[in-house]
Scaffold this motif. Structure first.
Motif, PDB file in Angstrom:
ATOM      1  N   ASP A  28       0.874  -1.180   0.000  1.00  0.00           N
ATOM      2  CA  ASP A  28       0.000   0.000   0.000  1.00  0.00           C
ATOM      3  C   ASP A  28       0.907   1.225   0.000  1.00  0.00           C
ATOM      4  OD1 ASP A  28      -2.205  -1.594   0.215  1.00  0.00           O
ATOM      5  OD2 ASP A  28      -2.631  -1.140   2.325  1.00  0.00           O
ATOM      6  N   ILE A  29       0.545   2.224  -0.776  1.00  0.00           N
ATOM      7  CA  ILE A  29       1.315   3.476  -0.779  1.00  0.00           C
ATOM      8  C   ILE A  29       0.338   4.618  -0.565  1.00  0.00           C
ATOM      9  CG2 ILE A  29       2.879   4.981  -2.082  1.00  0.00           C
ATOM     10  CD1 ILE A  29       3.550   2.524  -3.834  1.00  0.00           C
ATOM     11  N   TYR A  30       0.615   5.446   0.425  1.00  0.00           N
ATOM     12  CA  TYR A  30      -0.215   6.634   0.555  1.00  0.00           C
ATOM     13  C   TYR A  30       0.648   7.857   0.791  1.00  0.00           C
ATOM     14  CZ  TYR A  30      -0.133   6.343   5.737  1.00  0.00           C
ATOM     15  OH  TYR A  30       0.233   6.303   7.056  1.00  0.00           O
ATOM     16  N   GLU A  31       0.051   8.991   0.466  1.00  0.00           N
ATOM     17  CA  GLU A  31       0.773  10.251   0.557  1.00  0.00           C
ATOM     18  C   GLU A  31      -0.056  11.216   1.384  1.00  0.00           C
ATOM     19  OE1 GLU A  31       1.924  11.765  -3.244  1.00  0.00           O
ATOM     20  OE2 GLU A  31       2.472  13.736  -2.457  1.00  0.00           O
ATOM     21  N   THR A  32       0.615  11.938   2.252  1.00  0.00           N
ATOM     22  CA  THR A  32      -0.056  12.999   3.000  1.00  0.00           C
ATOM     23  C   THR A  32       0.666  14.301   2.615  1.00  0.00           C
ATOM     24  OG1 THR A  32       1.394  13.027   4.924  1.00  0.00           O
ATOM     25  CG2 THR A  32      -0.338  11.360   4.938  1.00  0.00           C
ATOM     26  N   PRO A  33       0.179  15.449   3.083  1.00  0.00           N
ATOM     27  CA  PRO A  33       0.855  16.686   2.697  1.00  0.00           C
ATOM     28  C   PRO A  33       2.341  16.705   3.049  1.00  0.00           C
ATOM     29  CG  PRO A  33      -1.280  17.178   3.614  1.00  0.00           C
ATOM     30  CD  PRO A  33      -1.076  15.699   3.795  1.00  0.00           C
ATOM     31  N   ASP A  34       2.774  15.957   4.085  1.00  0.00           N
ATOM     32  CA  ASP A  34       4.191  16.056   4.435  1.00  0.00           C
ATOM     33  C   ASP A  34       4.996  14.771   4.332  1.00  0.00           C
ATOM     34  OD1 ASP A  34       2.942  14.944   6.531  1.00  0.00           O
ATOM     35  OD2 ASP A  34       3.607  16.392   8.048  1.00  0.00           O
ATOM     36  N   LYS A  35       4.389  13.667   3.823  1.00  0.00           N
ATOM     37  CA  LYS A  35       5.204  12.441   3.674  1.00  0.00           C
ATOM     38  C   LYS A  35       4.546  11.451   2.709  1.00  0.00           C
ATOM     39  CE  LYS A  35       2.938  10.391   7.627  1.00  0.00           C
ATOM     40  NZ  LYS A  35       2.932  10.062   9.019  1.00  0.00           N
ATOM     41  N   VAL A  36       5.348  10.448   2.319  1.00  0.00           N
ATOM     42  CA  VAL A  36       4.844   9.321   1.533  1.00  0.00           C
ATOM     43  C   VAL A  36       5.150   8.069   2.355  1.00  0.00           C
ATOM     44  CG1 VAL A  36       5.049   8.024  -0.621  1.00  0.00           C
ATOM     45  CG2 VAL A  36       5.280  10.517  -0.646  1.00  0.00           C
ATOM     46  N   VAL A  37       4.156   7.171   2.481  1.00  0.00           N
ATOM     47  CA  VAL A  37       4.338   5.984   3.316  1.00  0.00           C
ATOM     48  C   VAL A  37       4.113   4.726   2.482  1.00  0.00           C
ATOM     49  CG1 VAL A  37       3.540   4.778   5.389  1.00  0.00           C
ATOM     50  CG2 VAL A  37       3.572   7.274   5.354  1.00  0.00           C
ATOM     51  N   LEU A  38       5.033   3.762   2.628  1.00  0.00           N
ATOM     52  CA  LEU A  38       4.891   2.454   1.990  1.00  0.00           C
ATOM     53  C   LEU A  38       4.613   1.428   3.077  1.00  0.00           C
ATOM     54  CD1 LEU A  38       8.196   2.339  -0.133  1.00  0.00           C
ATOM     55  CD2 LEU A  38       5.993   3.243  -0.851  1.00  0.00           C
TER      56      LEU A  38
END
Lengths: 150, 136
Positions: B34-44
């Motif tokens: 799963d990959i998600y992005e928030t205003p200050d980071k990207v998380v795998l």
């Protein structure tokens, strides 16, 4: 339909399958299984024996222990739980979602030789292992052979 | 996918040899991610069952994040397998890194067979609130 009656693709596999059939009495097919190899539900399982009993293994990464429920009722081992993969997005958005979430339940019929009451389960690195010790009567015994005089 | 849904089957995906030819022995799988992005980071977030934290390697080579997990909890030498629905193997996957990632701040955590890689964005692309002053 038989647990081990599946298409084999090499001689070595055929030989192994023959060996497995000799041991095959120890574990029978899971209730609700189909004959082909491959995953038949979640979680996929591996059944194996060691000197100290029968083992059932399953890959269920990322579970909380309270979301895993393992029970033995009569000759039926049941693995059930809920896998949650959704993240708190903190105002973000997904680029990719490959990890599935949902409830699951697998039931496996146990052979008569194992003692379901003494089952133990461990969960390490996302791998669930259930050990089912053999009943005393099913453990191998050495029988001395005497030479008859005559 | 919701939690009410029934999980039916989850086949592990083998490495695509047209993209990555693995010359090491054993089975190699692509971890479901799963990959998600928030205003200050990207998380795998990656499913890597059977891999412990010190057998997980996360590295950056050129503009790629490379993840390799060696399976340690999966099979043992004295196993006599009677029935098999999945193969046990190592995991490998790589991701192209955009310029917005602050490469010095990437963190990876392994827990219960799940690898989480948190990649903060560089300061100048993070959203900033600019205070508005009242003109006298």
């Amino acid at each position: 339909m038989d647990f081990f009656n599946r298409q084999e693709d090499s001689n070595i596999e055929r030989e192994l399958a023959r060996l497995q059939q000799d041991m095959g009495r120890l574990i029978r097919r899971p209730a609700h299984s189909s004959p082909q190899r491959g995953s038949k539900g979640f979680p996929g399982i591996v059944g194996l024996t060691k000197a100290d009993g029968l083992y059932v293994r399953a890959e269920v990464p990322g579970m909380k222990l309270e979301d895993l429920d393992i029970s033995v009722s009569g000759d039926m081992l049941t693995i059930q739980g809920v896998r949650t993969t959704g993240a708190t997005l903190e105002g973000g958005w997904y680029h990719r979602r490959e990890r599935e979430s949902g409830g699951f339940s697998r039931s496996i019929r146990l052979p008569a030789e194992v003692d379901g009451a003494k089952a133990e389960a461990t969960y390490v690195a996302g791998v669930l292992t259930i050990r089912l010790p053999l009943k005393e009567a099913a453990k191998p015994r050495e029988i001395a052979v005497r030479v008859a005089e005559g | 996918m919701t939690e009410n849904q029934e999980l039916t089957s989850l086949e592990k995906q083998e490495l695509d040899t047209s993209v990555h030819q693995e010359l090491r022995s054993g089975y190699w799988f692509v971890p479901a991610t799963d990959i998600y992005e928030t205003p200050d980071k990207v998380v795998l977030i990656m499913d890597m069952a059977g891999v412990c934290y010190d057998c997980t390697h996360v590295s950056i080579v050129d503009d790629e994040l490379i993840v390799t997990g060696y399976v340690t909890h999966g099979e043992e030498d004295d196993d006599y397998v009677l029935y098999r629905e999945y193969e046990v193997g190592n995991y490998h996957r790589h991701f192209g890194l955009p310029d917005i990632i602050d490469r010095g701040q990437i963190e990876a955590v392994m827990s219960n067979g799940i690898l989480t890689v948190t990649m903060p964005k560089v300061e100048n692309v993070k959203p900033r609130r600019i205070p508005v002053k009242v003109a006298e």
